[in-house]
Design a protein around this motif. Structure first.
Motif, PDB file in Angstrom:
ATOM      1  N   GLN A 177      34.325  45.911  27.050  1.00 44.71           N
ATOM      2  CA  GLN A 177      34.075  45.126  28.258  1.00 44.71           C
ATOM      3  C   GLN A 177      33.417  43.803  27.874  1.00 44.71           C
ATOM      4  N   LEU A 178      33.917  42.736  28.459  1.00 45.35           N
ATOM      5  CA  LEU A 178      33.366  41.400  28.223  1.00 45.35           C
ATOM      6  C   LEU A 178      33.243  40.664  29.547  1.00 45.35           C
ATOM      7  N   ASP A 179      32.299  39.743  29.620  1.00 42.21           N
ATOM      8  CA  ASP A 179      32.195  38.814  30.737  1.00 42.21           C
ATOM      9  C   ASP A 179      32.837  37.505  30.308  1.00 42.21           C
ATOM     10  N   PHE A 180      33.785  37.011  31.090  1.00 39.79           N
ATOM     11  CA  PHE A 180      34.529  35.802  30.740  1.00 39.79           C
ATOM     12  C   PHE A 180      34.072  34.633  31.611  1.00 39.79           C
ATOM     13  N   PHE A 181      34.023  33.451  30.975  1.00 38.29           N
ATOM     14  CA  PHE A 181      33.538  32.256  31.662  1.00 38.29           C
ATOM     15  C   PHE A 181      34.460  31.080  31.329  1.00 38.29           C
ATOM     16  N   GLY A 182      34.380  30.035  32.152  1.00 42.83           N
ATOM     17  CA  GLY A 182      35.165  28.840  31.899  1.00 42.83           C
ATOM     18  C   GLY A 182      35.585  28.178  33.196  1.00 42.83           C
ATOM     19  N   GLY A 183      36.380  27.134  33.073  1.00 38.55           N
ATOM     20  CA  GLY A 183      36.878  26.443  34.253  1.00 38.55           C
ATOM     21  C   GLY A 183      35.776  25.727  35.006  1.00 38.55           C
ATOM     22  N   LEU A 184      35.983  25.532  36.290  1.00 32.65           N
ATOM     23  CA  LEU A 184      35.043  24.768  37.108  1.00 32.65           C
ATOM     24  C   LEU A 184      33.704  25.468  37.258  1.00 32.65           C
ATOM     25  N   ARG A 185      33.708  26.799  37.243  1.00 31.20           N
ATOM     26  CA  ARG A 185      32.436  27.520  37.370  1.00 31.20           C
ATOM     27  C   ARG A 185      31.533  27.266  36.166  1.00 31.20           C
TER      28      ARG A 185
END
Length: 288
Positions: A177-185
Motif C-alpha cells: 500500500q502506498l499513498d500517491f501524490f501529484g498534480g494540482l493537489r
C-alpha cells in the motif's frame, strides 16, 4: 428510469442492476454531467447510475439509458452514504465503479477493449479491486474558462508524481500500500487540506457482504487497498479529472492566487490511453 431517493432504487428489484460492471457518477454541480455519463456508457459499463440533484436536467437521449437517482452531495459523508448502501444491495461479486462529474475513466487499451474485458482479466488474476490514479486536468486559459473546465483545451502535468509508504496506526508500513501524490493537489497544497492531497482512489472493486468505503477512498478490507498482488504488477487505471482544478478556481480562498495552472511540465491532454501509459500514470500489468 428515475428515482426520488436511493432507498427507492434499492427497493425496486426490477430496476436495481443484477450484473456488472456498474458505474456510479456522483454529481456535485452541473458541469459536464452529460459528457461524464456518456463517456462511461461508451467505456462498456452495463449500467450507469447518476446520483444528482433533482433540479438538474438530463438530455433526452440519456433518460432511458441512465438510472437517475435524486441525491444531494452537500454533506461530508455523501460519497460513502451513496456507495455503501449500493455495495450492500448489489449482488455479491458485482464489479462497481464510482467517480464524480467532470471525471473520465481511462484504462489500458480502452480504445479497443471495454472495461468489462479488462475486469474479466483482472478477475482471472484473483484481484477484487483496482487502484486508480486521479490525474488532474485543467484548461490552459482560465480567462476563457473561469471554472478551469474545457474538454478541447484540457492539459495535464507530465511529471511531479510520487508515492510514500502508507503507515498503520503503529507507524509501520502497510504491505503493498502506498499513498500517491501529484498534480494540482501537490502544486497548490497550501490550498488543499492534508487529508485530501492523495490522488489514489480504489474506484473499481467487487461488492461483498460487509465491505465499506471509507472517507479517504479506501476500503474496510485492506487487501482491496493494495496496488498489486504478491506475485507481480497488476493493472491500474486513471481517472482524468477536472474536479480539483474546478474547486481551486471556484473557492474564494484560492481563486485569486491562481492566474493559470500551466507550468513548464504541462502538456495537452490527448484523450488517449497511450499518453497515460507513456507517462506512467497507469499500468498494463500482464495484460497486452
Amino acid at each position: 428510469m428515475q428515482f426520488d431517493s436511493l432507498t427507492r432504487l434499492i427497493k425496486d428489484a426490477n430496476a436495481l442492476p443484477k450484473k456488472g460492471p456498474v458505474a456510479v457518477v456522483l454529481v456535485e454541480d452541473d458541469v459536464e454531467v452529460a459528457t461524464t455519463l456518456r463517456h462511461h456508457m461508451q467505456a462498456g459499463f452495463k449500467h450507469v447510475i447518476a446520483m444528482m440533484p433533482a433540479e438538474f436536467e438530463l438530455p433526452a437521449d440519456l433518460h432511458d439509458t441512465v438510472i437517475r437517482v435524486d441525491y444531494m452531495m452537500a454533506s461530508d459523508t455523501a460519497t460513502q452514504d451513496a456507495i455503501n448502501p449500493l455495495i450492500a444491495a448489489l449482488p455479491a461479486g458485482t464489479w462497481m465503479y464510482y467517480c464524480y462529474n467532470a471525471e473520465y475513466l481511462f484504462h489500458p487499451f480502452c480504445e479497443t477493449r471495454t472495461v468489462g474485458e479488462m475486469l474479466a482479466f483482472h478477475t482471472e488474476e484473483r484481484r477484487d479491486a483496482m487502484l486508480t490514479y486521479v490525474v488532474d486536468l485543467y484548461s490552459d486559459d482560465l480567462w476563457a474558462h473561469p471554472n478551469a473546465v474545457a474538454l478541447d483545451r484540457a492539459h495535464l502535468d507530465r511529471s511531479g508524481y510520487y508515492a510514500l509508504a502508507r503507515q498503520d496506526a503503529d507507524g509501520h508500513a502497510k504491505e503493498r500500500q502506498l499513498d500517491f501524490f501529484g498534480g494540482l493537489r501537490w502544486r497548490y497544497e497550501e490550498h488543499v487540506p492534508t487529508v485530501r492531497r492523495k490522488i489514489d482512489r480504489i474506484a473499481l472493486f467487487k461488492t461483498k457482504p460487509g465491505l465499506k468505503l471509507r472517507a479517504d477512498h479506501t476500503f474496510s478490507d485492506e487487501e482491496y487497498n493494495t496496488y498489486a498482488c504478491q506475485w507481480h504488477h497488476n493493472l491500474t487505471a486513471a481517472i482524468c479529472s477536472f474536479r480539483t482544478a474546478k474547486a481551486l478556481k471556484l473557492n474564494p480562498g484560492s481563486t485569486f492566487d491562481i492566474e493559470t495552472f500551466k507550468w513548464h511540465n504541462s502538456a495537452p491532454f490527448e484523450w488517449h490511453s497511450r499518453q497515460l501509459l507513456d507517462l506512467g500514470l497507469m499500468e498494463p500489468g500482464q495484460w497486452f
